[in-house]
Design an enzyme around this catalytic site. Sequence first.
Site, PDB file in Angstrom:
ATOM      1  N   ASN A  17       0.867  -1.187   0.000  1.00 59.59           N
ATOM      2  CA  ASN A  17       0.000   0.000   0.000  1.00 59.59           C
ATOM      3  C   ASN A  17       0.899   1.230   0.000  1.00 59.59           C
ATOM      4  OD1 ASN A  17      -1.890   1.995   0.393  1.00 59.59           O
ATOM      5  ND2 ASN A  17      -2.212   1.552   2.569  1.00 59.59           N
ATOM      6  N   TRP A  18       1.007   1.866  -1.160  1.00 59.68           N
ATOM      7  CA  TRP A  18       1.920   3.015  -1.286  1.00 59.68           C
ATOM      8  C   TRP A  18       1.332   4.307  -0.729  1.00 59.68           C
ATOM      9  CZ3 TRP A  18       4.093   2.360  -6.972  1.00 59.68           C
ATOM     10  CH2 TRP A  18       5.006   1.297  -6.969  1.00 59.68           C
ATOM     11  N   LYS A  19       0.055   4.311  -0.394  1.00 56.68           N
ATOM     12  CA  LYS A  19      -0.604   5.533   0.091  1.00 56.68           C
ATOM     13  C   LYS A  19      -0.332   6.672  -0.912  1.00 56.68           C
ATOM     14  CE  LYS A  19       0.350   3.722   4.613  1.00 56.68           C
ATOM     15  NZ  LYS A  19       0.096   3.863   6.013  1.00 56.68           N
ATOM     16  N   SER A  35       3.318  -1.888  10.507  1.00 57.06           N
ATOM     17  CA  SER A  35       4.777  -1.906  10.731  1.00 57.06           C
ATOM     18  C   SER A  35       5.407  -3.268  10.425  1.00 57.06           C
ATOM     19  CB  SER A  35       5.100  -1.460  12.170  1.00 57.06           C
ATOM     20  OG  SER A  35       4.638  -0.130  12.366  1.00 57.06           O
ATOM     21  N   GLU A  89      -5.575  -4.632  10.802  1.00 58.26           N
ATOM     22  CA  GLU A  89      -4.570  -3.588  10.976  1.00 58.26           C
ATOM     23  C   GLU A  89      -4.885  -2.766  12.220  1.00 58.26           C
ATOM     24  OE1 GLU A  89      -2.472  -2.521   7.142  1.00 58.26           O
ATOM     25  OE2 GLU A  89      -4.305  -1.371   7.104  1.00 58.26           O
ATOM     26  N   HIS A 121      -9.549   1.320   4.621  1.00 57.27           N
ATOM     27  CA  HIS A 121      -8.254   1.509   5.305  1.00 57.27           C
ATOM     28  C   HIS A 121      -8.437   2.499   6.453  1.00 57.27           C
ATOM     29  CE1 HIS A 121      -4.115   2.737   6.064  1.00 57.27           C
ATOM     30  NE2 HIS A 121      -3.778   1.568   5.553  1.00 57.27           N
ATOM     31  N   GLU A 131      -6.796   4.960   7.417  1.00 56.49           N
ATOM     32  CA  GLU A 131      -6.616   6.377   7.075  1.00 56.49           C
ATOM     33  C   GLU A 131      -7.856   6.950   6.402  1.00 56.49           C
ATOM     34  OE1 GLU A 131      -2.866   5.724   5.150  1.00 56.49           O
ATOM     35  OE2 GLU A 131      -2.053   5.200   7.120  1.00 56.49           O
ATOM     36  N   GLY A 173       2.309   2.540  10.580  1.00 56.91           N
ATOM     37  CA  GLY A 173       3.275   3.624  10.367  1.00 56.91           C
ATOM     38  C   GLY A 173       3.986   4.079  11.635  1.00 56.91           C
ATOM     39  N   GLY A 226       2.824  -0.990   4.327  1.00 61.13           N
ATOM     40  CA  GLY A 226       2.923   0.416   3.931  1.00 61.13           C
ATOM     41  C   GLY A 226       4.378   0.818   3.737  1.00 61.13           C
ATOM     42  N   GLY A 227       4.969   1.380   4.787  1.00 59.29           N
ATOM     43  CA  GLY A 227       6.335   1.938   4.709  1.00 59.29           C
ATOM     44  C   GLY A 227       7.354   1.013   4.072  1.00 59.29           C
TER      45      GLY A 227
HETATM   46  C1  PEP Z   1      -0.753   0.304   5.876  1.00 61.78           C
HETATM   47  O1  PEP Z   1      -0.633   1.309   5.213  1.00 61.78           O
HETATM   48  O2  PEP Z   1      -1.771  -0.376   5.739  1.00 61.78           O
HETATM   49  C2  PEP Z   1       0.306  -0.071   6.812  1.00 61.78           C
HETATM   50  C3  PEP Z   1       0.168  -1.184   7.480  1.00 61.78           C
HETATM   51  O3  PEP Z   1       1.371   0.773   6.914  1.00 61.78           O
HETATM   52  P1  PEP Z   1       2.781   0.441   7.644  1.00 61.78           P
HETATM   53  O4  PEP Z   1       3.262  -0.879   7.103  1.00 61.78           O
HETATM   54  O5  PEP Z   1       3.679   1.563   7.281  1.00 61.78           O
HETATM   55  O6  PEP Z   1       2.525   0.350   9.112  1.00 61.78           O
END
Ligand code: PEP
Length: 255
Positions: free
Chosen positions: A8-10, A212, A166, A94, A96, A172, A233-234
């Site tokens: 997930n590049w956001k 994470s 999640e 999600h 966010e 993040g 994500g990251g």
């Molecule tokens: C996400 O964006 O769904 C996510 C889990 O981000 P991260 O891996 O950065 O915590």
Amino acid sequence: MKLIIAANWKMHKTGSEAKEFCLELLQKEDDFRGVEVLICPPFTALTAAAGVLKDSSVKLGAQNFYPGEQGAFTGEISAAMLKEAGVEYVIIGHSERRHLMGEEDSLVARKIAAAYENGLKPILCIGEKESERDEGVTEKVLEKQLSKALEKLEPEQVKSLVIAYEPVWAIGTGKAASAEDAASAAGFIFSHLDRHFGHESAAGVRIQYGGSVKAENIGSFISLEHIHGALVGGASLEAGSFGDLIRAAGKAVAS
Ligand code: PEP
């Protein structure tokens, strides 16, 4: 059951950056056997990514869509637009979108139903906030998010669903959930599906852990009974480290 690892590049990467990433990632494609890999770029980078991924095993997902066919929905994107761009999966609900954009359970439910109607495969995101975890109401929150999101679905549809657990406090932050917490939430999700849609449907659902995740900790989640992948994500923003994460996940299931 095949693992599913989604990037997930956001709101990261332009079309040219996406293209560069995909070209680099595909150099490691031979390492991805046994893992379904998908990239979810921003809308404007979908076509560029699709061009590179089209003859590969790596699939394309979108981060959101609007559950209307067409019309006066300024700023929104339809399922047909995504499909023409080569999209197969779509992330729905999600944290966010729920907590920064005010997306309610009722809209999440409409999106899930519309994804099925339009041939997109949904990845439903659910998870509790830190305050909810501290109050001890995690299961209550998951129960509500699940029952609302899935209320319009038949068992046959649920069977092919991907659900990303999640915890909001882990996204993040660099503070991943413990394997015990992830196992308990995934077990709860499985029993909810079993109770409401029957064993066959529940057993078909792939539950991802997200929050994470990186190459160093993916093994501890993937080896859990009810977890079959990760939403990342990251750690999905660099092709090198994302490739390492996929390889580590594949190794963890093989061992
Ligand atoms: C996400 O964006 O769904 C996510 C889990 O981000 P991260 O891996 O950065 O915590």
